[in-house]
Each structure stands twice: as structure tokens, then as C-alpha cells.
Design an enzyme around this catalytic site. Structure first.
Site, PDB file in Angstrom:
ATOM      1  N   SER A  85      -5.339  55.657  22.724  1.00  0.00           N
ATOM      2  CA  SER A  85      -5.329  54.405  21.963  1.00  0.00           C
ATOM      3  C   SER A  85      -4.869  53.280  22.868  1.00  0.00           C
ATOM      4  CB  SER A  85      -4.384  54.514  20.762  1.00  0.00           C
ATOM      5  OG  SER A  85      -4.194  53.249  20.141  1.00  0.00           O
ATOM      6  N   TYR A 104       3.900  56.049  17.437  1.00  0.00           N
ATOM      7  CA  TYR A 104       2.483  56.253  17.741  1.00  0.00           C
ATOM      8  C   TYR A 104       2.185  55.833  19.178  1.00  0.00           C
ATOM      9  CZ  TYR A 104      -2.618  55.781  17.255  1.00  0.00           C
ATOM     10  OH  TYR A 104      -3.976  55.881  17.423  1.00  0.00           O
TER      11      TYR A 104
END
Length: 274
Positions: free
Chosen positions: A166, A180
Site C-alpha cells: 500500500s 496498517y
């Protein structure tokens, strides 16, 4: 050159969203699909839809954070389809609960509004449990699946592994989700390390670090925002839109094929955000 015709392709977290789109793209390129997820009903529906589209599909539930389940799944894939040749580590926990949304909205407003600079207080307020649960799926799961795949790839001298990381692991644009971000940064470091280790065996390992992806989950989030908040989000994307699932899935197919010289790369389609 980038076809995966006849190759056994494992896609984790493939019941919906980007994982489903990746599975469909690999199937359309001739891949023999092995799919897993913890969302059993949705996985069965995805498998049925892909079979109806003419693709060969083996599907089974698997919690990638459980090494025993992972090893059992890969053994079943080998028995059903043959040795794994392509692995897409897509399964991940993504911040999407009410608390996650509140942090995200606060961060986007902070980035795009002329307000005083201060600490946003995200990390100091995070619990042990919230931090730790992301590592089981997002990091341990990538390791468990990669290890199981390499045990089948290394003796045969061929493999392709694509890790879905990501932009959160590359930049501060996801400061609203430090848990995250940390896990996706770990995936990127793991990708580079393993790629250097196994490239000599014709096993190419790369990562994709998406910016915004127009998944149904993210579309639902956008629908809950007021127009001003949506405008703040898109103000941060020079291209003015999110990436489509097909755009990302096509890149996975490319990295899964033969027609490239990429190993240990982190490719970040993000519309110019970073």
C-alpha cells in the site's frame, strides 16, 4: 509474453474487491485459479462465478494468519491443480470501522485545511489489541503463504510472487492508520529481501503499493462523506480519481508473467499522490 496460460495461480483474500478482480484477470489470462479467504459464502460465490466464466477454480477457506491452515491449503492446491507457480498475497485487514473512519476524516481535514498544526493523537490512543491484530494477517500471513509457495517453487526453478502492499507503507499519507502503515511497510521490506534471495532461481518477487482503489468498500465510505469531505479527499489525488480494480489487476497479471525483468520492485500506482 505476459500470459499465465496454464499456470497455477494462488490468490489470497479473493472473495471480493480487489482480490476477486485479480483472480478474474488471472483467469482471463489463462491461469488455473486457487482461491482462499475467510469469508466462506462470498468465496463460494466468487468461485462459482469464475467457473461460470469458463475458468478452472479450486477454492477453500483459509485463515492466512494460521500457518497450519496455510500449509494445508497449499498442499491441497498442489494435489488438486499441481505445484503453485504464481502467488498473489492480497489478503489483508484494512481499516474500515467507525473509529478508523473518524481518524481518516480527521487526518484528511488536517491535510487540506488551514488549521493550526498539532499532534493528531492517533498512535498514543491506540490499544495493544488494535495494533497487534493487523500483524497476524498483513505480515505473518504474507510470510506463511510465501514460505509455503517457495517450498513448491524452489525445486522447480520458477515462480512469481506479487505482494499487495500500500501507499501507506511508503508515505505519511495514511498517518490516520499507523498500525496498517507499519504492516504494509513490513511487506515492502520483506518483498525486497525475499526477491534478492530467490531471483537466482527464476522466482521473481515484487510488490504493488496502491493508492486509492475504487472497491465497493471504499465506495461505501465515500458515500457516507459529505461533499466537502469528498472534495478534500480527491484534492490530494492529482489525477482526480481513484484507481480502478481492473487497472491494478492488469498490473498483477503483468508481474505474474514472463515478459519482464523486475525483481524486488515496489510499484505504486497512485494517481500522483506520492
Amino acid at each position: 509474453m505476459n500470459s499465465v496460460e496454464g499456470r497455477v495461480c494462488v490468490v489470497t483474500g479473493s472473495s471480493r474487491g480487489l482480490g476477486r478482480a485479480i483472480a478474474a484477470a488471472l483467469g482471463a489470462s489463462g491461469g488455473r485459479l486457487a482461491l482462499c479467504d475467510v469469508l466462506t459464502d462470498e468465496l463460494e460465490q466468487t468461485a462459482a462465478d469464475l467457473r461460470a466464466a469458463g475458468h478452472e477454480v479450486y477454492a477453500a477457506p483459509c485463515d492466512v494468519s494460521d500457518s497450519a491452515e496455510v500449509d494445508a491449503f497449499f498442499a491441497c492446491v498442489e494435489a488438486a491443480l499441481g505445484p503453485v507457480e504464481v502467488l498473489v498475497n492480497n489478503a489483508a485487514l484494512v481499516p474500515g470501522g467507525p473509529q478508523d473512519e473518524a481518524r481518516r476524516n480527521r487526518h484528511y481535514a488536517y491535510l487540506t485545511s488551514p488549521e493550526p498544526r498539532t499532534s493528531l493523537g492517533f498512535t498514543s490512543a491506540m490499544s495493544d489489541a488494535e495494533w497487534l491484530k493487523y500483524w497476524g494477517v498483513n505480515v505473518h500471513g504474507v510470510f506463511f503463504c510465501t514460505r509455503a509457495a517457495l517450498r513448491q517453487m524452489e525445486p522447480r526453478g520458477f515462480g512469481r510472487i506479487v505482494n499487495i502492499a500500500s501507499i501507506a507503507g511508503l508515505s505519511g499519507l495514511s498517518a490516520h492508520s499507523p498500525h496498517y502503515s507499519a504492516t504494509k511497510g513490513a511487506v515492502i521490506a520483506f518483498t525486497r529481501s525475499v526477491a534478492a534471495e530467490v531471483a537466482g532461481a527464476n522466482i521473481l518477487v515484487n510488490a504493488i503499493a496502491p493508492g486509492g482503489v475504487a472497491t465497493p468498500m471504499f465506495d461505501d465510505y465515500l458515500a457516507r462523506l459529505d461533499p466537502e469531505a469528498r472534495g478534500r479527499l480527491f484534492q490530494m489525488i492529482p489525477a482526480g480519481r481513484l484507481g480502478t480494480m481492473d487497472e491494478y489487476a492488469d498490473l498483477v497479471v503483468y508481474l505474474s508473467g514472463d515478459g519482464h525483468y523486475l525483481a524486488g520492485q515496489v510499484i505504486s500506482p497512485n494517481g500522483g499522490m506520492f
